[in-house]
Design an enzyme around this catalytic site. Structure first.
Site, PDB file in Angstrom:
ATOM      1  N   HIS A  50       1.324  18.834   3.579  1.00  0.00           N
ATOM      2  CA  HIS A  50       2.714  19.279   3.546  1.00  0.00           C
ATOM      3  C   HIS A  50       3.482  18.462   4.578  1.00  0.00           C
ATOM      4  O   HIS A  50       2.889  17.814   5.448  1.00  0.00           O
ATOM      5  CB  HIS A  50       2.804  20.768   3.864  1.00  0.00           C
ATOM      6  CG  HIS A  50       2.421  21.648   2.727  1.00  0.00           C
ATOM      7  ND1 HIS A  50       2.546  23.008   2.779  1.00  0.00           N
ATOM      8  CD2 HIS A  50       1.926  21.363   1.492  1.00  0.00           C
ATOM      9  CE1 HIS A  50       2.147  23.536   1.633  1.00  0.00           C
ATOM     10  NE2 HIS A  50       1.758  22.563   0.841  1.00  0.00           N
ATOM     11  N   GLU A  52       5.232  19.211   7.244  1.00  0.00           N
ATOM     12  CA  GLU A  52       5.007  19.568   8.644  1.00  0.00           C
ATOM     13  C   GLU A  52       3.658  19.056   9.126  1.00  0.00           C
ATOM     14  O   GLU A  52       3.540  18.537  10.242  1.00  0.00           O
ATOM     15  CB  GLU A  52       5.089  21.088   8.828  1.00  0.00           C
ATOM     16  CG  GLU A  52       6.427  21.686   8.443  1.00  0.00           C
ATOM     17  CD  GLU A  52       6.523  22.112   6.986  1.00  0.00           C
ATOM     18  OE1 GLU A  52       7.396  22.931   6.678  1.00  0.00           O
ATOM     19  OE2 GLU A  52       5.744  21.615   6.142  1.00  0.00           O
ATOM     20  N   SER A  77      11.553  26.092   4.631  1.00  0.00           N
ATOM     21  CA  SER A  77      10.841  27.127   5.371  1.00  0.00           C
ATOM     22  C   SER A  77       9.328  26.883   5.319  1.00  0.00           C
ATOM     23  O   SER A  77       8.775  26.668   4.241  1.00  0.00           O
ATOM     24  CB  SER A  77      11.187  28.485   4.754  1.00  0.00           C
ATOM     25  OG  SER A  77      10.625  29.543   5.474  1.00  0.00           O
ATOM     26  N   CYS A  79       5.345  27.149   5.096  1.00  0.00           N
ATOM     27  CA  CYS A  79       4.367  28.029   4.459  1.00  0.00           C
ATOM     28  C   CYS A  79       3.391  28.581   5.503  1.00  0.00           C
ATOM     29  O   CYS A  79       3.463  28.255   6.688  1.00  0.00           O
ATOM     30  CB  CYS A  79       3.612  27.253   3.382  1.00  0.00           C
ATOM     31  SG  CYS A  79       2.437  26.051   4.072  1.00  0.00           S
ATOM     32  N   CYS A  82       1.358  25.701   7.349  1.00  0.00           N
ATOM     33  CA  CYS A  82       2.150  24.963   8.339  1.00  0.00           C
ATOM     34  C   CYS A  82       2.546  25.863   9.502  1.00  0.00           C
ATOM     35  O   CYS A  82       2.554  25.433  10.659  1.00  0.00           O
ATOM     36  CB  CYS A  82       3.367  24.344   7.670  1.00  0.00           C
ATOM     37  SG  CYS A  82       2.901  23.122   6.409  1.00  0.00           S
TER      38      CYS A  82
END
Length: 146
Positions: A50, A52, A77, A79, A82
């Site tokens: 992801h 991040e 936002s 998950c 992350c």
């Protein structure tokens, strides 16, 4: 617009051009970007990359003191995965581009003392809405629905 959320949006656009999911992130320490990343699950055939996670990986190994002074900027936002990394490394602040298309673990982060700021940046919302409309199956896979 905040220059660091702009940098995260740049990363999201890079990911989109590469054929991936348009989510971007930057890790900032003392006003300087030390890690950039974007969602690379499709491009790398990865289960965990992801945006991040990619930004943290690209920042390289840092001492705990750096993480504890850092701010993570992300276009969407974060998950559960992350958010777990944010908590593990003690990152005290997360700036989120938007949470209208996906509401991650903001409540968990806040319950653990992380400052969460949601900008509802129109560019972030548009990128995700357009992507989800064109690629619902891929989006559902990314968030673990399918």
């Amino acid at each position: 617009m905040d220059p660091f959320i702009e940098a995260a949006i740049e990363e999201a656009r890079i990911g989109q051009v590469e054929g991936g999911i348009p989510i971007g992130s930057v890790l900032v320490h003392r006003g300087r970007i030390i890690g950039r990343g974007h969602n690379r699950r499709v491009q790398r055939g990865s289960a965990i990359l992801h945006a991040e996670m990619d930004a943290l990986e690209n920042a390289g190994r840092q001492p705990a003191s750096v993480y504890r002074e850092a701010v993570l900027y992300t276009t969407l936002s974060p998950c559960a995965m992350c958010s777990g990394a944010i908590l593990l490394y003690g990152i005290p602040k997360v700036v989120i581009g938007e949470n209208q298309t996906f509401l991650g673990e903001e409540a968990l982060l806040e319950s653990r003392g992380v400052e969460v700021l949601v900008m509802q940046e129109a560019t972030c919302v548009r990128l995700m809405r357009e992507f989800i409309a064109r690629n619902p199956g891929l989006w559902n896979e990314d968030i673990g629905v399918v």
